[in-house]
Write a protein that holds these residues in place. Structure first.
Motif, PDB file in Angstrom:
ATOM      1  N   LEU A  59      53.409  62.708  35.264  1.00 10.44           N
ATOM      2  CA  LEU A  59      53.223  62.279  36.649  1.00 10.44           C
ATOM      3  C   LEU A  59      53.947  60.995  37.037  1.00 10.44           C
ATOM      4  N   PRO A  62      55.012  60.654  41.368  1.00 10.00           N
ATOM      5  CA  PRO A  62      53.942  61.633  41.618  1.00 10.00           C
ATOM      6  C   PRO A  62      53.910  62.199  43.036  1.00 10.00           C
ATOM      7  N   ASN A  63      54.452  61.503  44.015  1.00 10.25           N
ATOM      8  CA  ASN A  63      54.257  61.951  45.401  1.00 10.25           C
ATOM      9  C   ASN A  63      54.739  63.376  45.639  1.00 10.25           C
ATOM     10  N   GLU A  64      55.956  63.665  45.194  1.00 10.81           N
ATOM     11  CA  GLU A  64      56.499  65.001  45.426  1.00 10.81           C
ATOM     12  C   GLU A  64      55.861  66.052  44.534  1.00 10.81           C
ATOM     13  N   PHE A  66      52.675  66.174  43.507  1.00 10.02           N
ATOM     14  CA  PHE A  66      51.235  66.385  43.621  1.00 10.02           C
ATOM     15  C   PHE A  66      50.845  67.735  44.229  1.00 10.02           C
ATOM     16  N   LEU A  67      51.360  68.074  45.398  1.00 10.82           N
ATOM     17  CA  LEU A  67      50.927  69.334  46.030  1.00 10.82           C
ATOM     18  C   LEU A  67      51.310  70.567  45.211  1.00 10.82           C
ATOM     19  N   PRO A  68      52.556  70.683  44.734  1.00 11.72           N
ATOM     20  CA  PRO A  68      52.867  71.856  43.903  1.00 11.72           C
ATOM     21  C   PRO A  68      51.912  71.992  42.707  1.00 11.72           C
ATOM     22  N   VAL A  70      48.745  70.831  42.402  1.00 12.23           N
ATOM     23  CA  VAL A  70      47.393  71.207  42.810  1.00 12.23           C
ATOM     24  C   VAL A  70      47.352  72.655  43.315  1.00 12.23           C
ATOM     25  N   GLY A  92      50.425  58.761  36.633  1.00 17.75           N
ATOM     26  CA  GLY A  92      50.813  57.832  37.702  1.00 17.75           C
ATOM     27  C   GLY A  92      49.618  57.179  38.369  1.00 17.75           C
ATOM     28  N   TYR A  93      49.916  56.327  39.302  1.00 18.68           N
ATOM     29  CA  TYR A  93      48.915  55.647  40.131  1.00 18.68           C
ATOM     30  C   TYR A  93      47.809  54.985  39.315  1.00 18.68           C
ATOM     31  N   THR A 107      44.704  53.032  45.421  1.00 18.87           N
ATOM     32  CA  THR A 107      45.357  54.308  45.149  1.00 18.87           C
ATOM     33  C   THR A 107      44.907  54.933  43.831  1.00 18.87           C
ATOM     34  N   PHE A 111      43.591  58.706  43.872  1.00 19.45           N
ATOM     35  CA  PHE A 111      44.371  59.666  43.072  1.00 19.45           C
ATOM     36  C   PHE A 111      43.482  60.311  42.009  1.00 19.45           C
TER      37      PHE A 111
ATOM     38  N   GLY B  38      58.593  54.616  42.690  1.00 22.73           N
ATOM     39  CA  GLY B  38      58.331  55.683  43.646  1.00 22.73           C
ATOM     40  C   GLY B  38      56.885  55.792  44.094  1.00 22.73           C
ATOM     41  N   GLU B  39      55.987  55.040  43.471  1.00 22.94           N
ATOM     42  CA  GLU B  39      54.608  55.058  43.945  1.00 22.94           C
ATOM     43  C   GLU B  39      54.491  54.188  45.204  1.00 22.94           C
ATOM     44  N   VAL B  40      53.459  54.460  45.993  1.00 22.75           N
ATOM     45  CA  VAL B  40      53.282  53.695  47.232  1.00 22.75           C
ATOM     46  C   VAL B  40      51.943  52.975  47.238  1.00 22.75           C
ATOM     47  N   ASN B  63      55.177  67.506  51.334  1.00 20.48           N
ATOM     48  CA  ASN B  63      54.942  67.125  49.933  1.00 20.48           C
ATOM     49  C   ASN B  63      54.973  65.621  49.723  1.00 20.48           C
ATOM     50  N   GLU B  64      55.999  64.972  50.234  1.00 21.71           N
ATOM     51  CA  GLU B  64      56.114  63.526  50.029  1.00 21.71           C
ATOM     52  C   GLU B  64      55.128  62.731  50.866  1.00 21.71           C
ATOM     53  N   LEU B  67      50.286  62.203  49.682  1.00 22.55           N
ATOM     54  CA  LEU B  67      49.527  61.141  48.999  1.00 22.55           C
ATOM     55  C   LEU B  67      49.442  59.859  49.837  1.00 22.55           C
ATOM     56  N   PRO B  68      50.567  59.351  50.396  1.00 21.00           N
ATOM     57  CA  PRO B  68      50.433  58.155  51.232  1.00 21.00           C
ATOM     58  C   PRO B  68      49.414  58.341  52.366  1.00 21.00           C
ATOM     59  N   PHE B  71      45.831  58.365  50.855  1.00 25.14           N
ATOM     60  CA  PHE B  71      45.490  57.002  50.423  1.00 25.14           C
ATOM     61  C   PHE B  71      45.089  56.147  51.624  1.00 25.14           C
ATOM     62  N   THR B 110      44.467  75.875  50.066  1.00 26.57           N
ATOM     63  CA  THR B 110      44.309  74.690  49.228  1.00 26.57           C
ATOM     64  C   THR B 110      44.658  73.426  50.024  1.00 26.57           C
ATOM     65  N   LEU B 114      42.191  70.230  50.957  1.00 29.80           N
ATOM     66  CA  LEU B 114      42.518  68.831  50.668  1.00 29.80           C
ATOM     67  C   LEU B 114      42.423  67.978  51.937  1.00 29.80           C
TER      68      LEU B 114
END
Lengths: 295, 295
Positions: A59, A62-64, A66-68, A70, A92-93, A107, A111, B38-40, B63-64, B67-68, B71, B110, B114
């Motif tokens: 991870l 992780p942002n890109e 995560f959805l695929p 889950v 991650g996170y 976060t 997460f 790449g984490e936010v 997708n991107e 998470l932001p 959060f 799904t 979420l």
């Protein structure tokens, strides 16, 4: 009991394949279709009903992912899998476990709640725990944190003559000391002052290195590379041997890996994140934990 | 009651600002810091305790963004917001509401679960409902689907002389008929055959267009542009006026917008997704729905 099934998210194929071999299970091919608008649709290419599943997805970035991830877990569950676990060698996170400034999102907790909602268990390697003493504090599912120290030690013993370990900051002391002890080698801890994401200061104190040692700069994560590069420059003034940078997780922000190599240091990480530097295998560690958790 | 607060996720600033003006609320500045790896880390720059919140985040390329967004919602909630709603003028992951092939993930369900876990309510515009008759079937929170038909009709009445509406497929019939009726204009529905993500066939049947009309090709989403471009070529043989492509959601896969413009057609969408083509404002529609839902 039906044999365990592994599913590899894109990019994790090599590790998943090796875990399958070690665990005597099977790999379920996954087809992740990306539509022109950027949405994805994962498809499990084999029946999973009644099986215990380990989804393999490290991870970093992780942002890109995560959805695929889950979506795939939910599909496995809907299609009758008994339990669906996550093997995330890098988790991650983990950094934002408190509000450093008012208004900040926690976060790591959010997460953890999302992952806990999607999976039955989690196996990871040396999560970057700071103030959170254990994963159980934020993950509500069984979450096993494995330690890469022993495999790093083995690698050093097999590959580095007369290692001298250097930890970049106090946070690293505990496990730098541990790895050094397993190698019967000396170590020193530097003092790090973080001034921003990419700016740090490092002080050597009264560190001096014996002439014949190989400096091994040990850290858990290499991301921007700032800490590592500062430390390499400092060590270079103290030793005539090029240092080895040894890290568990090679996250490598854009350009960081090359910048480290450009210093002349050798760069070695575990394979929790695939890449050119990933020479130390954590597979056996993970396979054994999965066997325990799936039992 | 305290005034409603709006928070704009990156890229939604213009719509959020206009919603604030229409709703008499305030905008809470949001600082989304991106770390080198790449984490936010989102940070709410004002106190939100006791306030009702509308988070504005259109969900193309979800997708991107996911998470932001989640959060930020979690932070608002933890920091004492009364209710936290989502304004997503375009709602992603609406296409996969059944398993077309064995093993496929039901991404729409799904994703809905979420979002329902993170928010108290949802306002969106014309979600791409296929077999799912209503958002309530997959969203467990109050989820309001607004209809852009009236504002599109107003725009056509004000800007297009003698429109002749053309719907690309049977799926579009119901609301093409509706918009045409509001404009007191004729319409025709074509027959579309989808052969893949980017390959379609379109048949005009016995369509012929009166000489003096402006063809208005109406669709809810333009993504790859394949349907639109095929249809434009077909219309061009039938009319001496350049067609207008009118869509609610300009998702535009890479290169699609330019490819459509290259045909010589005019391209107009609503502003559910910001962009050069987004000339038809859905702001008033959304503001009024938010006022209702926050009351």
């Amino acid at each position: 009991m039906s044999p365990p099934l592994f599913i590899s998210m894109p990019g994790n194929e090599a590790l998943a394949a090796r875990l399958v071999v070690r665990s005597g299970g099977f790999l379920v091919p996954l087809d992740v279709h990306t539509f022109p608008d950027g949405e994805v649709r994962p498809r499990l290419m084999q029946d999973v009903a009644g099986h215990s599943i380990a989804l393999v997805c490290t991870l970093d970035r992780p942002n890109e992912k995560f959805l695929p991830l889950v979506f795939t877990a939910a599909a496995a569950r809907e299609l009758g899998a008994r339990k669906v676990g996550l093997v995330a060698p890098y988790l991650g996170y983990m950094r934002q476990d408190k509000r450093f400034h008012p208004g900040e999102a926690l976060t790591s907790r959010t997460f953890a709640a999302l992952i806990s909602g999607a999976f039955d268990w989690l196996v990871t390697v040396d999560p970057h725990l700071h103030r959170t003493p254990s994963l159980a504090e934020i993950y509500s599912i069984p979450a096993l944190a494995l330690h890469a120290g022993p495999v790093l030690s083995e690698w050093v013993k097999a590959n580095v003559p007369r290692p001298f370990f250097i930890g970049p900051d106090e946070e690293s002391r505990q496990w730098v000391a541990d790895v050094a002890k397993q190698c019967s080698a000396p170590f020193a801890i530097l003092h790090k002052e973080r001034r921003g994401d990419r700016t740090i200061g490092i002080a050597a104190g009264d560190l001096s290195l014996p002439d014949d040692v190989t400096p091994v700069l040990l850290d858990d994560i290499v991301s921007s590379g700032g800490t590592v590069i500062e430390t390499i420059h400092l060590i270079k003034g103290l030793s005539r041997h090029a240092p080895i940078v040894l890290a568990i997780h090679g996250v490598f922000a854009k350009g960081a890996e090359q910048a480290i190599r450009d210093t002349g240091a050798a760069l070695v990480t575990s394979n929790t994140i695939p890449g050119r530097a990933a020479a130390v295998e954590v597979d056996r560690l993970i396979a054994s934990a999965i066997a325990d958790i799936m039992r």
